[in-house]
Design an enzyme around this catalytic site. Structure first.
Site, PDB file in Angstrom:
ATOM      1  N   GLU A 208       0.831  -1.205   0.000  1.00 61.79           N
ATOM      2  CA  GLU A 208       0.000   0.000   0.000  1.00 61.79           C
ATOM      3  C   GLU A 208       0.866   1.256   0.000  1.00 61.79           C
ATOM      4  O   GLU A 208       0.607   2.219  -0.731  1.00 61.79           O
ATOM      5  CB  GLU A 208      -0.920   0.033   1.240  1.00 61.79           C
ATOM      6  N   GLU A 349      -4.357  -6.795  17.322  1.00 71.99           N
ATOM      7  CA  GLU A 349      -3.189  -7.341  16.634  1.00 71.99           C
ATOM      8  C   GLU A 349      -2.205  -7.919  17.650  1.00 71.99           C
ATOM      9  O   GLU A 349      -1.478  -8.862  17.346  1.00 71.99           O
ATOM     10  CB  GLU A 349      -2.503  -6.266  15.768  1.00 71.99           C
ATOM     11  N   LYS A 507      -1.266 -11.629   2.639  1.00 73.50           N
ATOM     12  CA  LYS A 507      -0.340 -10.869   1.791  1.00 73.50           C
ATOM     13  C   LYS A 507       0.118 -11.710   0.603  1.00 73.50           C
ATOM     14  O   LYS A 507       0.138 -11.241  -0.534  1.00 73.50           O
ATOM     15  CB  LYS A 507       0.885 -10.420   2.600  1.00 73.50           C
TER      16      LYS A 507
END
Lengths: 543, 543
Positions: A208, A349, A507
């Protein structure tokens, strides 16, 4: 997960389960009625913050057991281990030394690195504020755009917004999404000649971030004709100097990122450069100082006067004994509107994991969902569910004692906060609701029915955290409070708060699917849904 | 809540519970492997939207049972009742006719009221866009500030932001919080001479809204000297014309609100005026038309091809059989960044209740917590918990087929979305993680341990909702989809989706506590915590 919560072999987990059976029917209101000094006993202070935890389902016995739970996981020793740089991130063999970034005692590791970087940041902020740092066409910088995502975005974005009243530098903007719309909307009001980009990525390969940085570079090119001059419009925060230089950034303008600081704990490092540019280095240092004060409190205060320990223990009490599946954080301060987003990363997370430090699967719940919004918005929205829904959802209210000079607004804001905490606790009985309706002239039969819908069960727990105001120092302390709460919970759950292996598979898959979306052969072994949607996309692209 | 879910006397609820026992161990990947046509069978379209629900824990048998569940609550009849104006809001004896606000068939009730109001809105938008509506000093309006909260804020705020690419009018801003900081930050860049305020409050007594409107009026006074001229800078959307006139707004400039539309369903009414001002009346009507198309679909499509019915049934399947406590909505589109906030009100204020339509308490879970954020932000934040946390959290992914002309961004955005859905479904086995590590050269013993942290259980369900693009019509359809999903769930839970009694007690309490904060005698019967915090506030105020 309904297994008994026994993260270690200690007796205290069973004792807590038994104790839960004894207290689960107690009413919070009765606990207050029974002990006029409950508030005195159940509020404490640190680094200028007040924590009122009196509206929780706890008795003195509960607190005693929670203290034993902290002992069972060796909390004080583990705090020292964290602060001294032990390898608390066991799967990556790294320490987690975000506290070293705000150390004012001289005791923490990496002191030279930290001080050198702070000096570089300070010099850069000074040069930019003084108009000495100029763009390629000779104009001073009016706008800074931080391009990063996750820990390279949420922290500085939240703090910069929260400290709006302290802004004294260029306007600071934040772009994270690979959806180009975010970059485009941000650049719409800016001039290439006076805009500086900060590219924040530890590896300098984050998808990104690199895509947005490349698009920003293209946006600059028309104005800044000579390629070499792009260096006046880009700096980097990265551990990969080589890649940054290849992108077109001077090696001298790459600020460091270190393996001993995790992304979601990194706003105190050079990742905070956008904060320092927005509010100045003094306020950035005040932010660090506030966090350090909380670190010192965390290190030294006894468990039952220790704000991060109390918040962490209470969260586990609700999550693992009361089966609370989520936790709401509700800041009554417009300045903290992005705080829940920041906390979502910090909590989920860090502790949204199932594998224990000993490599065995946890057979109990770990992190609940953390959610919330700025108030008083939520009162006209999801508070309905907090009051009358079917789940127990513990709440942290956050409010400030001071809120500007306008008496028409802030006292109402604080009154609303206190009223919500009290309403969740007391509820409203069927009888009281019915009496009210009859007093208003409603016929008995109708009142009998409607009162059932107006009654509120109450007995819903909450903490109130009071700041004096959303100042740099108090905000620093507040962030550190939640950082350490997260660590305490990871100890109780016996998990590593500092890795994030769960994000890897997505990913890798996205690279493969991107290839297939953009012309590559679609692998027949892909599930029919992914294939079907890829075909829909390709058909739409040809329209 | 672990009671069996039996909202009615029908057999289907028990059948679903038994069926859940049979399917709870099935793997999503195996369901795909067993049926190459699963995607074909489990996606459908309405109003230009595609719903792919193939990644759910459902077999054909499950769908059959869910269809029977819909029949057990008389879904088709109840949809007709909603659309025809039956008193579905039973505790307030009102219909819920938001669909009448976007009716293009001529069948819906209140047609004259709706058309007359649309004509007034249209005339107002035209006059303002043409520069005919001017401020007190003769200047055209450049900025519109909508002051409202809850349903008078979240809907128009979200839609106006989402349709940024369609803006063709004045800049529109939104102020909701009683924290004065929101108003101050909004006004900081505006000129009183060219600013118009819309005060949106059904009763014209909403605390937050009135305080902000009064402060806005004070901000104008210095510039607009004569009191009467304030009417050029204020319009209202309210059912209380008298109060609006007392405030200083011309009766001719009060747009109506109706009892037959609930706040959280009101963006299609005059509450949408800020939307119409921002994007123009044609786009506002396209938004309405998209919603109407979804209404028609909802009314006519069979249950298993009916998008709102499917989403509603799946939500109850997870909430009441799989004990999912929350539901995540993840839009892969920057334009939809405020959509989760909007949905939080829609879902949780509508269905966050415990009392049934028959005035008996529900002994089962109703609305889960709805949460989420714009993507791809979340991938670098809370997705860790979605992949490896200990809770089952169903996800709605929302994405678009088209996303501008820049091939460097949108295909990556979509690839990320598809990759997340697939990664949640497939997970990663211990063996695969271990093999990867050994292939990378890691020693076996270390790989044995680390692979445990890198494995992902998978088997986590999701929907994917695809829009062509975030256009007015598609956005209208998307909002209507979730409105009707909410209604379907209320039928399954046998609750009234259209009242909100749970918010009342807090409002009453806040008036009392405000009085005590600002000098009134503190009632000794208040709990010691509320009293203690009031004392802290008073002490701070005297500093």
């Amino acid at each position: 997960m309904s297994n008994p919560f026994r993260p270690t072999g200690a007796q205290v987990w069973t004792d807590l389960a038994e104790h839960h059976q004894n207290v689960r029917e107690l009413s919070l209101q009765a606990l207050f009625d029974d002990d006029p000094r409950r508030f005195d006993a159940m509020h404490c202070r640190a680094a200028g913050l007040v924590l009122d935890y009196s509206r929780n389902h706890v008795t003195l016995k509960t607190l005693d057991l929670l203290q034993r739970a902290a002992e069972a996981v060796a909390l004080p020793e583990k705090v020292e281990a964290l602060l001294n740089g032990a390898e608390v991130n066991t799967t990556e063999h790294r320490p987690a030394l975000h506290t070293a970034l705000r150390d004012f005692s001289g005791r923490a590791p990496h002191r030279e690195d930290v001080e050198y970087t702070l000096a570089r940041m300070s010099a850069f902020v000074r040069a930019l504020h003084a108009g000495e740092w100029r763009g390629a066409t000779g104009k001073p910088v009016t706008d800074v755009v931080n391009i990063g995502i996750g820990g390279s975005d949420l922290g500085p974005r939240m703090v910069t917004d929260a400290l709006y009243d302290y802004h004294a530098g260029p306007r600071c903007h934040f772009v994270a999404n690979i959806d180009r719309a975010e970059l485009d909307r941000t650049l719409a009001g800016l001039s290439p000649e006076t805009t500086l980009f900060i590219v924040a990525s530890k590896s300098f390969t984050t998808l990104e971030t690199l895509r947005n940085a490349e698009s920003a570079r293209a946006w600059l090119r028309d104005v800044v004709a000579r390629e070499g001059d792009l260096g006046r419009h880009f700096i980097a925060i990265s551990a990969n100097v080589k890649r940054a230089v290849e992108f077109g950034i001077d090696a001298d303008h790459v600020f460091p990122m270190w393996d001993w600081v995790g992304g979601r704990y990194s706003l105190w490092s050079a990742i905070g450069l956008s904060i320092a540019l927005a509010v100045g280095m003094d306020h950035f240092n005040a932010l660090r100082r506030g966090a350090f004060d909380m670190d010192e409190h965390f290190r030294t205060a006894p468990v039952l006067e220790n704000l991060p320990a109390l918040l962490g223990l209470l969260g586990v009490w609700y999550g693992n004994y009361w089966q609370a599946a989520s936790h709401a954080v509700l800041p009554y301060a417009q300045a903290l509107r992005q705080f829940p987003d920041f906390l979502q990363q910090l909590a989920m997370e860090s502790n949204g994991k199932s594998m224990r430090l000993d490599n065995n699967a946890a057979d109990y719940s770990t992190s609940p969902v953390l959610w919330g919004s700025v108030e008083s918005y939520g009162q006209h929205s999801f508070h309905q569910l907090l009051h009358q829904g079917t789940q127990l959802i513990p709440v942290d209210f956050i409010a400030t004692l001071h809120g500007g000079t306008d008496d028409m607004h802030h006292p109402w804001l604080l009154a609303n906060c206190l009223a919500q905490a009290r309403a969740m606790m007391t509820g409203k009985s069927y009888e009281a609701a019915r009496e009210e309706l009859i007093a208003q002239g409603m016929a008995e039969k109708e009142a009998d029915a409607l009162a059932r819908h107006k009654q509120m069960p109450g007995n819903r727990p909450s903490n109130i955290i009071l700041l004096e105001r959303v100042s740099p120092a108090q905000l620093g302390a507040l962030i550190a409070l939640y950082e350490h709460r997260t660590y305490v919970q990871s100890l109780l759950w016996q998990i590593n708060a500092f890795d994030q292996w769960g994000v890897e598979l997505g990913k890798a898959l996205s690279r493969r699917i991107h290839n297939e979306l953009t012309g590559g052969t679609v692998d027949a072994s892909l599930d029919s849904a992914t294939r079907g949607l890829i075909e829909l996309y390709k058909a739409a692209a040809e329209e």
